[in-house]
Scaffold this motif. Structure first.
Motif, PDB file in Angstrom:
ATOM      1  N   ILE A 242      -0.901   6.257  -7.594  1.00 32.08           N
ATOM      2  CA  ILE A 242      -1.529   4.805  -7.650  1.00 32.08           C
ATOM      3  C   ILE A 242      -2.423   4.855  -8.905  1.00 32.08           C
ATOM      4  O   ILE A 242      -3.484   5.641  -9.089  1.00 32.08           O
ATOM      5  CB  ILE A 242      -2.478   4.557  -6.452  1.00 32.08           C
ATOM      6  N   CYS A 243      -1.826   4.367  -9.903  1.00 32.47           N
ATOM      7  CA  CYS A 243      -2.553   4.390 -11.109  1.00 32.47           C
ATOM      8  C   CYS A 243      -3.306   3.041 -11.404  1.00 32.47           C
ATOM      9  O   CYS A 243      -4.315   3.112 -11.996  1.00 32.47           O
ATOM     10  CB  CYS A 243      -1.413   4.275 -12.272  1.00 32.47           C
ATOM     11  N   THR A 271      -1.324   8.977  -3.939  1.00 36.18           N
ATOM     12  CA  THR A 271      -2.580   9.464  -4.234  1.00 36.18           C
ATOM     13  C   THR A 271      -3.108   8.712  -5.772  1.00 36.18           C
ATOM     14  O   THR A 271      -2.212   8.338  -6.483  1.00 36.18           O
ATOM     15  CB  THR A 271      -2.256  10.900  -4.981  1.00 36.18           C
ATOM     16  N   GLY A 272      -4.289   8.601  -5.711  1.00 37.75           N
ATOM     17  CA  GLY A 272      -5.108   7.743  -6.663  1.00 37.75           C
ATOM     18  C   GLY A 272      -5.470   8.779  -7.663  1.00 37.75           C
ATOM     19  O   GLY A 272      -5.829  10.105  -7.466  1.00 37.75           O
TER      20      GLY A 272
ATOM     21  N   LEU B 263      -8.363   4.832  -3.582  1.00 31.56           N
ATOM     22  CA  LEU B 263      -7.987   6.010  -3.919  1.00 31.56           C
ATOM     23  C   LEU B 263      -8.013   6.446  -5.114  1.00 31.56           C
ATOM     24  O   LEU B 263      -8.171   7.533  -5.569  1.00 31.56           O
ATOM     25  CB  LEU B 263      -6.258   5.834  -3.486  1.00 31.56           C
ATOM     26  N   ILE B 264      -8.204   5.430  -6.135  1.00 28.48           N
ATOM     27  CA  ILE B 264      -8.335   5.781  -7.479  1.00 28.48           C
ATOM     28  C   ILE B 264      -9.664   6.313  -7.742  1.00 28.48           C
ATOM     29  O   ILE B 264      -9.884   7.112  -8.461  1.00 28.48           O
ATOM     30  CB  ILE B 264      -8.064   4.401  -8.512  1.00 28.48           C
ATOM     31  N   ALA B 268      -8.460  10.161  -4.368  1.00 33.11           N
ATOM     32  CA  ALA B 268      -8.171  10.577  -2.956  1.00 33.11           C
ATOM     33  C   ALA B 268      -6.631  10.239  -2.881  1.00 33.11           C
ATOM     34  O   ALA B 268      -5.910   9.662  -3.516  1.00 33.11           O
ATOM     35  CB  ALA B 268      -8.997   9.736  -2.025  1.00 33.11           C
TER      36      ALA B 268
END
Lengths: 332, 332
Positions: A242-243, A271-272, B263-264, B268
C-alpha cells in the motif's frame, strides 16, 4: 532596495478538491541567510498526491501545513547566497523548499544533486522520492522474486512507472493499470508486459484476463475499486504493497476495499510503508536507478508544466485528473 | 431392519442470512463401513462463522458445499462400527463429520480426542480449530511480544476468548471488543484488562480511550466498522491479523475498511491466514493450551444448545446474532 519573491500559502482547508479559496499568493523580500543558513532559488517544484494529505488537519507522519504557511513541497534549485559551510553559491540541491521562488535552508533534509547525471525534474522523479518509493516498496516491502507476477496501479505515474521497470529488470512479469490509451501505449513502450486501461473497461475483468496465474505482488497507488480488482486476483502468499490511495485523497468518506477476505483465502498480506524510513539507504537506490537510466534499462519521464508558483493550484488539480505521464513537475 | 439416521443438507444457496428454504432435513439408513472405513455416532457439532462462506458459490480454500450435500461441519463423536485398523469401537474422535447423526469416515482429517482431559465441546473450542486459530494467529501471524498492546474483536467468541487469554499469559496488555454487558463482564473475569461493549457506545471512541498508547496487534474477527476503529488506533509497526469478518459474512455487498491510510502512516501490515496451513503444528498448540487449562490460566468456555441436527439452522442464526459466549456447539 531588496528583491521581491513570491510564495503560495495555504489560506483555507478544502472540502473535497482544493479550489481557488484554498490558496493565497503572497510576496515578500528575498530572505537573507543567518549564520548556518543559505538561500535557494527554486527552479522546479514537485507535485505529488500526498500533498492532499498534508493540508488535511489530521494526525499523520508530518504535522499538517498550517493556515498561512507556505505550502510544503519538494523542489530543486540553486544556492544563491550562503552562510553555511557545506553549501556554496551555485550548488544544485533538492529539498523541502516549499511552493516558493526562494527558500531559506539550514541544510536539513537537503540533498546535493548532480545535474550532469540528470536534469532537475528527474531528481524530483526517478532519482527523487518517487524513485526511492518504488525501489524500497518493491524490494523491501513487496520482496519481489524473479519470475513472479507484479501488478502496479497508477502505473504511468511517477512511482508506478519506475516500479514496473524495476520489476521487469528483476525478471518479473509486469502488468500496469493506468487511465487512457496514451498512457497504456507508453507502458508497453517502456517494457510492461500488459497495460490495462481502467477507463476503457471493467478493470476487474481485464485483470482476470491479464493475470490468469494470479498476482504475487500488487503495488497499489490508487485504492478503492482498483485495489479491490487486485485483491480479487491474488495468488497464494501474495503481498499487497500500500503505497498510496489517490482515488480517495479528495474524498471526505473514502471507500474501502470490499474483498478483504481474499487476504484470508490467499494467506496474503497488505503492508503500508513510508519512504522516509529508508532515508539512510537512498544512496543504494539512487546508485541502482542511475545505473539503469544510463544503461538505457530505465526511462525516467517527467511532465513539466510552466507558470511558476501561481500555477501550482491548477497543476495540483491536473495531477488528480491524471494529466501527467511520469512525474509531474512545475517549472518556476 | 437397519436403523435410521438424520442429516441436514443444503437445499438452496441463501441471499443474505440463511432461512428455512436454505436447508433440508433428510433421513437415511445408518451407513455401513467398507474395508478401511468406520462409522461415527456424532455427539456435538461445531457452529462457526466460516460456515456462511462454505455455502457461498465462490472460489475459496475449500469447494462450496453442493446443493443436496450434507452440510459441512466439524464435530465430535464415538466410533460405533469399524473396519479401519486405526480406529476401534468406542474411540472418541473429532473430524469433518458434517451436520449429521452418523458419519462414515476413512480417518482422513480425523483426530483422536482425550475426553478425560476435556469434554467434547472443548475439543471443538479451545482445543479444536478455534484454539489452534488463536494460537497460530497470535504467535505466528501477529508475532506478539511481551509488553505489547493487543486488541481482539469478537473477544467473547470461540477464537477471541482464547486469543485474549493467550496474550495475557505472554505479558501483553489486552483489550477485548464484544457485544453486550454480560460478555464484557465475562472478559474482565477471565483476565482482559479492558472490555469494550461496541453496542453501548461508539467503539472508535471507546478504543481511543482504552488504548491511548496505540495498538501493536489487532486481532480481527469482525471486519467493517470494528476493523476501522482498530485501524484508527494503530501504533507504528502494528500488525493487523485478519482472522475473519463476521460482520460481512451475510452481506451481499461487504463494507471495506475506510482507514487503510493508517497502514501507511503507521507502517503497519494486515495479514490473512488459514489455520489449516498449521496442521502439522497442532500438537504444539494443543499441548500449550491444555497445559494452561489444567493450571487454571485459561478458561475454555462453550455455549451448548440442544435439539440435534434439526436445530442447526436456528443455532447458526444464533451464532450471527451473538447468542454464544465462548464456542457455540450443538448437542446431538
Amino acid at each position: 532596495m531588496s528583491a521581491r519573491t513570491t510564495q503560495l500559502r495555504l489560506a483555507r482547508r478544502p472540502q473535497g478538491f482544493p479550489d481557488e479559496h484554498t490558496w493565497e499568493v503572497t510576496e515578500t523580500e528575498v530572505p537573507s541567510p543567518a549564520q548556518g543558513q543559505f538561500v535557494v532559488a527554486v527552479d522546479h517544484i514537485s507535485l505529488e498526491p500526498a500533498m492532499r494529505g498534508w493540508i488535511r488537519d489530521v494526525r499523520s507522519y508530518w504535522p499538517p501545513v498550517g493556515i498561512g504557511e507556505v505550502m510544503r513541497a519538494h523542489a530543486t534549485g540553486t544556492v544563491t547566497e550562503s552562510r553555511h559551510s557545506g553549501y556554496a553559491v551555485g550548488d544544485a540541491v533538492s529539498g523541502h523548499f516549499g511552493v516558493a521562488e526562494h527558500a531559506l535552508s539550514d541544510g536539513n533534509g537537503v540533498v546535493r544533486i548532480d545535474t550532469g547525471l540528470a536534469g532537475p525534474p528527474t531528481w524530483l522523479g526517478a532519482l527523487g522520492l518517487p524513485g526511492m518509493t518504488a525501489w524500497f516498496g518493491l524490494f523491501d516491502v513487496g520482496r519481489i522474486q524473479h519470475g513472479e507476477t507484479v501488478v502496479v496501479s497508477g502505473a504511468a505515474g511517477a512511482v508506478g512507472s519506475v516500479v514496473g521497470q524495476l520489476a521487469k529488470a528483476r525478471g518479473c512479469r509486469v502488468v500496469g493499470i493506468a487511465g487512457g490509451p496514451k498512457k497504456c501505449a507508453w507502458l508497453k513502450e517502456i517494457g510492461f508486459d500488459e497495460a490495462i486501461d481502467y477507463k476503457a473497461h471493467d478493470p476487474l475483468k481485464q485483470l482476470q484476463e491479464a493475470v490468469p496465474e494470479g498476482i504475487d505482488v500488487f503495488f497499489d497507488n490508487v485504492g478503492g475499486g482498483i485495489l479491490d480488482a487486485g485483491l480479487a486476483n491474488l495468488r497464494r502468499g501474495a503481498r499487497v504493497v500500500i503505497c498510496g490511495a489517490v482515488a480517495n485523497y479528495n474524498a471526505e468518506k473514502p471507500e474501502g476495499p470490499r474483498r478483504l477476505m481474499s487476504l484470508i483465502v490467499c494467506r496474503a498480506s497488505m503492508t503500508g510503508f513510508l519512504v522516509l524510513d529508508y532515508e539512510d539507504r537512498y544512496p543504494e537506490a539512487i546508485e541502482g536507478i542511475s545505473e539503469m537510466i544510463h544503461s538505457g534499462r530505465l526511462q525516467a519521464r517527467e511532465t513539466v508544466v510552466s507558470g511558476g508558483v501561481q500555477a501550482f493550484p491548477e497543476a495540483l488539480l491536473g495531477l488528480f485528473r491524471g494529466i501527467n505521464t511520469g512525474k509531474l513537475v512545475l517549472e518556476v
